[in-house]
Design a protein around this motif. Structure first.
Motif, short mmCIF file in Angstrom:
data_model
loop_
_atom_site.label_atom_id
_atom_site.label_comp_id
_atom_site.label_asym_id
_atom_site.label_seq_id
_atom_site.Cartn_x
_atom_site.Cartn_y
_atom_site.Cartn_z
N LEU A 83 0.84 -1.20 0.00
CA LEU A 83 0.00 0.00 0.00
C LEU A 83 0.87 1.25 0.00
O LEU A 83 0.59 2.22 -0.73
CB LEU A 83 -0.92 0.00 1.22
CG LEU A 83 -1.81 1.24 1.40
CD1 LEU A 83 -2.74 1.42 0.21
CD2 LEU A 83 -2.60 1.16 2.70
N ALA A 84 1.95 1.24 0.78
CA ALA A 84 2.84 2.40 0.84
C ALA A 84 3.44 2.69 -0.54
O ALA A 84 3.51 3.84 -0.97
CB ALA A 84 3.95 2.15 1.86
N GLU A 85 3.86 1.61 -1.24
CA GLU A 85 4.42 1.80 -2.57
C GLU A 85 3.37 2.34 -3.54
O GLU A 85 3.66 3.24 -4.34
CB GLU A 85 4.97 0.47 -3.10
CG GLU A 85 5.61 0.58 -4.47
CD GLU A 85 6.11 -0.76 -4.98
OE1 GLU A 85 6.45 -0.84 -6.18
OE2 GLU A 85 6.17 -1.73 -4.18
N ALA A 86 2.15 1.80 -3.45
CA ALA A 86 1.09 2.25 -4.35
C ALA A 86 0.75 3.72 -4.11
O ALA A 86 0.56 4.48 -5.06
CB ALA A 86 -0.16 1.39 -4.15
N LEU A 87 0.72 4.12 -2.85
CA LEU A 87 0.36 5.50 -2.54
C LEU A 87 1.48 6.48 -2.90
O LEU A 87 1.20 7.67 -3.12
CB LEU A 87 0.01 5.64 -1.06
CG LEU A 87 -1.29 4.96 -0.61
CD1 LEU A 87 -1.47 5.09 0.90
CD2 LEU A 87 -2.50 5.53 -1.34
N SER A 88 2.70 6.00 -2.98
CA SER A 88 3.81 6.88 -3.31
C SER A 88 3.98 7.06 -4.82
O SER A 88 4.75 7.91 -5.26
CB SER A 88 5.11 6.33 -2.73
OG SER A 88 5.46 5.11 -3.37
N ALA A 89 3.26 6.26 -5.61
CA ALA A 89 3.38 6.36 -7.07
C ALA A 89 2.75 7.66 -7.56
O ALA A 89 1.86 8.21 -6.90
CB ALA A 89 2.68 5.17 -7.72
N PRO A 90 3.21 8.17 -8.71
CA PRO A 90 2.61 9.39 -9.26
C PRO A 90 1.12 9.22 -9.46
O PRO A 90 0.64 8.15 -9.87
CB PRO A 90 3.34 9.58 -10.60
CG PRO A 90 4.61 8.81 -10.46
CD PRO A 90 4.30 7.65 -9.55
N GLY A 91 0.37 10.25 -9.17
CA GLY A 91 -1.08 10.18 -9.30
C GLY A 91 -1.53 10.18 -10.75
O GLY A 91 -0.81 10.60 -11.65
N ARG A 92 -2.72 9.65 -10.97
CA ARG A 92 -3.34 9.68 -12.29
C ARG A 92 -4.36 10.81 -12.33
O ARG A 92 -4.77 11.34 -11.30
CB ARG A 92 -4.05 8.35 -12.56
CG ARG A 92 -3.15 7.13 -12.47
CD ARG A 92 -2.25 7.01 -13.68
NE ARG A 92 -1.38 5.85 -13.62
CZ ARG A 92 -1.72 4.63 -14.04
NH1 ARG A 92 -2.94 4.43 -14.53
NH2 ARG A 92 -0.89 3.63 -13.95
N ALA A 93 -4.79 11.13 -13.55
CA ALA A 93 -5.84 12.14 -13.70
C ALA A 93 -7.08 11.69 -12.95
O ALA A 93 -7.53 10.55 -13.09
CB ALA A 93 -6.15 12.34 -15.18
N LEU A 94 -7.63 12.58 -12.14
CA LEU A 94 -8.77 12.23 -11.30
C LEU A 94 -10.09 12.76 -11.83
O LEU A 94 -11.13 12.55 -11.20
CB LEU A 94 -8.54 12.76 -9.87
CG LEU A 94 -7.35 12.15 -9.11
CD1 LEU A 94 -7.22 12.79 -7.74
CD2 LEU A 94 -7.52 10.64 -8.99
N ALA A 95 -10.06 13.45 -12.97
CA ALA A 95 -11.32 13.92 -13.54
C ALA A 95 -12.22 12.72 -13.78
O ALA A 95 -11.77 11.68 -14.28
CB ALA A 95 -11.06 14.66 -14.85
N PRO A 96 -13.50 12.82 -13.42
CA PRO A 96 -14.40 11.66 -13.53
C PRO A 96 -14.40 11.00 -14.90
O PRO A 96 -14.34 9.78 -15.02
CB PRO A 96 -15.77 12.25 -13.18
CG PRO A 96 -15.46 13.41 -12.30
CD PRO A 96 -14.18 13.98 -12.82
N GLU A 97 -14.46 11.80 -15.96
CA GLU A 97 -14.49 11.24 -17.31
C GLU A 97 -13.20 10.48 -17.62
O GLU A 97 -13.23 9.38 -18.18
CB GLU A 97 -14.70 12.37 -18.34
CG GLU A 97 -14.79 11.89 -19.78
CD GLU A 97 -16.12 11.25 -20.12
OE1 GLU A 97 -16.15 10.48 -21.10
OE2 GLU A 97 -17.11 11.52 -19.42
N ALA A 98 -12.06 11.07 -17.24
CA ALA A 98 -10.77 10.42 -17.51
C ALA A 98 -10.64 9.12 -16.71
O ALA A 98 -10.12 8.11 -17.22
CB ALA A 98 -9.63 11.37 -17.16
N THR A 99 -11.08 9.14 -15.47
CA THR A 99 -11.01 7.94 -14.65
C THR A 99 -11.87 6.84 -15.23
O THR A 99 -11.44 5.67 -15.34
CB THR A 99 -11.46 8.26 -13.20
OG1 THR A 99 -10.61 9.28 -12.67
CG2 THR A 99 -11.37 7.02 -12.32
#
Length: 238
Positions: A207-223
């Motif tokens: 979980l720590a590794e996953a949370l430290s990864a660069p974020g993805r676009a969070l716009a609803p359509e993009a997600t």
């Protein structure tokens, strides 16, 4: 479907359920119609949620006595069948297909998402078995036509459409819940602090590794598009 709800509709002739299939009554024209009652129920669900749809409230919306509604819809479960099919009539069924079944499935999923966001009660209404009415069947026919180039057999095509619809419904339900949660920044901040503390405790390295990864676009359509691409990309046309 819950056992009591299933029992309520098990003896029904579903061919007589839909407004277009109801033969005209002899004698005096009825004061209300199944279509008007269904429209009132849909408006109520759109405005206040599915829980607000009761026979009493729908009767008040159309200016009828509660008991008079039962000749059009004997229970709420029947009314839900009618509501789902009514709003399904908003889905387009005549736009040209590209012949690329994966691209056409993605387009269908985006149509479903937009449709469910207009009617946020739909995911919950679709969570139990619904008998398809004429509008629902027209959209199903469109989806099956989109899948024809895949070479899949009929059972597989039905499964894929069910899987796609379930994915869209689940995603929209989550999207609506997230939008509601965003109205409380304090809660969001508290959740972020909690996850940060869990990630730092040394017991959850993945979980720590996953949370430290660069974020993805969070716009609803993009997600939605990102998740949909993964789903469609994993479908096997064997």
């Amino acid at each position: 479907m819950p056992r009591d709800a299933e029992a309520a509709v098990s003896g029904m002739d579903f061919g007589e359920l839909w407004p277009s299939s109801v033969p005209p009554r002899r004698g005096r024209k009825p004061v209300h119609s199944r279509e008007a009652i269904t429209a009132a129920a849909v408006a109520l669900a759109d405005a206040e949620g599915l829980e607000a749809v009761t026979m009493r409230k729908v009767a008040a919306q159309v200016g009828a006595g509660v008991m008079s509604l039962y000749s059009y819809a004997p229970d709420k479960e029947t009314l839900l069948h009618l509501m789902v099919d009514r709003v399904s009539g908003e889905l387009p069924t005549t736009t040209a297909l590209t012949g690329d079944w994966r691209a056409d499935l993605k387009a269908i999923a985006h149509l479903q998402r937009d449709h469910m966001l207009r009617h946020p009660w739909l995911p919950a209404a679709l969570s139990t078995r619904r008998v398809p009415g004429p509008n629902t069947l027209a959209f199903l026919e469109r989806a099956l036509a989109a899948l024809r180039p895949s070479g899949l057999d009929g059972a597989a095509k039905m499964e894929i459409f069910a899987q796609l619809t379930a994915f869209v419904a689940g995603h929209v339900a989550h999207e609506v819940a997230q939008a509601a949660a965003a109205q409380s920044p304090e809660r969001a901040a508290a959740e972020a602090r909690y996850l940060a503390a869990v990630a730092a405790d040394g017991r959850h390295p993945e979980l720590a590794e996953a949370l430290s990864a660069p974020g993805r676009a969070l716009a609803p359509e993009a997600t939605f598009t990102r998740f949909l691409n993964r789903l469609i990309g994993g479908l096997d046309a064997d």
